[in-house]
Design an enzyme around this catalytic site. Structure first.
Site, PDB file in Angstrom:
ATOM      1  N   GLU A  88       0.838  -1.203   0.000  1.00 26.72           N
ATOM      2  CA  GLU A  88       0.000   0.000   0.000  1.00 26.72           C
ATOM      3  C   GLU A  88       0.866   1.244   0.000  1.00 26.72           C
ATOM      4  OE1 GLU A  88      -3.295   2.296   2.832  1.00 26.72           O
ATOM      5  OE2 GLU A  88      -2.578   0.284   3.347  1.00 26.72           O
TER       6      GLU A  88
ATOM      7  N   CYS B 280      -0.158   7.680 -14.242  1.00 29.53           N
ATOM      8  CA  CYS B 280      -0.484   8.967 -13.623  1.00 29.53           C
ATOM      9  C   CYS B 280      -1.607   9.611 -14.431  1.00 29.53           C
ATOM     10  CB  CYS B 280       0.743   9.872 -13.582  1.00 29.53           C
ATOM     11  SG  CYS B 280       1.332  10.383 -15.212  1.00 29.53           S
TER      12      CYS B 280
ATOM     13  N   CYS C  42      -0.559  10.586 -18.122  1.00 26.64           N
ATOM     14  CA  CYS C  42      -0.426   9.430 -18.999  1.00 26.64           C
ATOM     15  C   CYS C  42      -1.776   8.797 -19.302  1.00 26.64           C
ATOM     16  CB  CYS C  42       0.506   8.395 -18.376  1.00 26.64           C
ATOM     17  SG  CYS C  42       2.257   8.836 -18.450  1.00 26.64           S
TER      18      CYS C  42
ATOM     19  N   HIS D 208       7.492   9.169 -19.476  1.00 23.61           N
ATOM     20  CA  HIS D 208       7.083   8.021 -18.688  1.00 23.61           C
ATOM     21  C   HIS D 208       7.049   6.778 -19.574  1.00 23.61           C
ATOM     22  CE1 HIS D 208       5.014  10.534 -15.307  1.00 23.61           C
ATOM     23  NE2 HIS D 208       6.259  10.881 -15.533  1.00 23.61           N
TER      24      HIS D 208
ATOM     25  N   GLU E 186       4.809   4.603 -20.123  1.00 23.01           N
ATOM     26  CA  GLU E 186       3.587   4.448 -20.917  1.00 23.01           C
ATOM     27  C   GLU E 186       3.683   5.218 -22.234  1.00 23.01           C
ATOM     28  OE1 GLU E 186       2.308   4.436 -16.517  1.00 23.01           O
ATOM     29  OE2 GLU E 186       3.748   5.479 -17.800  1.00 23.01           O
TER      30      GLU E 186
END
Length: 252
Positions: A93, A159, A162, A129, A131
């Site tokens: 987490e 994010c 992206c 990034h 992606e």
């Protein structure tokens, strides 16, 4: 004032837990390196730790210390180092220190001539990034006449920026189907990130949190594992259920 104080307390508790998780993970990596005869060294490049790197103090304990690391370019490859995979894809987490995105991809162009394209990208969130880089480095010659089926296994979900770019791309390229399986949800509490995930979902992207079996598949397919099986961490299933519930609530 009471609400503000409570928020500050929660933020401090989160930072403390992040630091504890990071220190625990790097200690585990150090132990694994020692077992494999790597002199017990854990480099920042191998651990993927920046802006929170771990230094060895004189008494042998590991402490989290901020460091300055120069920008890294996008890295591409065929197989991921096993210890890097275990650190970067761990579905905790609190993911402090995991400032990279690892993107493992499969591309099916619908024919047997080219076969299945497979590999991975990694970034440091200091430049393009992963992606975005996927489309420029892995699919630079897009052909509207070809039917693409693309699958990503990523260390964290996209994010907001992206997600918006991917959603627009999918709307423009109707012949490309994308599935994203994420180990963790990136800053899922932020409203703009939630909006980005919903936009992805609305654009036709299949978006799901990685199940325990997905980690095993990714390990077998994208990791230099020397034919060793993946021993999943004890809270893998519990963490999957946590993120699965969060994503389901976001996409409602």
């Amino acid at each position: 004032m009471a609400d503000k104080s409570q928020t500050l307390i929660k933020k401090k508790e989160r930072k403390d837990k992040e630091a504890a998780e990071l220190t625990k993970d790097v200690k585990e990596m150090k132990n694994e390196r020692e077992k494999t005869g790597n002199d017990g060294e854990v480099s920042s490049a191998a651990a993927g730790v920046n802006n929170g790197a771990v230094a060895n103090s004189q008494d042998g304990d590991f402490q989290v210390e901020p460091v300055e690391i120069p920008p890294f370019e996008i890295i591409t490859g065929d197989r991921i180092d096993p210890l890097v995979f275990k650190f970067q894809f761990k579905n905790v987490e609190y993911s402090s220190g995991r400032n990279k995105t690892f993107l493992c991809y499969l591309v099916d162009k619908g024919n047997t001539v080219d076969g299945l394209l497979r590999g991975y990208l990694e970034d440091e969130h200091t430049g393009p990034h992963a992606e975005e880089a996927f489309y420029t480095q892995c699919l630079p010659h897009y052909d509207p006449a070809i039917k693409y089926t693309v699958t990503w296994y990523v260390s964290s979900s996209p994010c907001s920026a992206c997600a918006a770019k991917i959603a627009e791309m999918l709307k423009a390229r109707k012949n490309l189907k994308l599935s994203i399986f994420a180990a963790r949800l990136f800053e899922w509490e932020e409203a703009e990130v939630q909006a980005g995930l919903r936009a992805l979902h609305a654009s036709g992207c299949k978006l799901r949190v990685m199940k325990p079996l997905d980690f095993t598949y990714t390990w077998d397919t994208f990791v230099e594992n020397e034919e060793q099986p993946l021993n999943l961490w004890e809270d893998c299933k519990e963490n999957y259920e946590y993120y699965h519930e969060k994503l389901a609530n976001i996409l409602q």
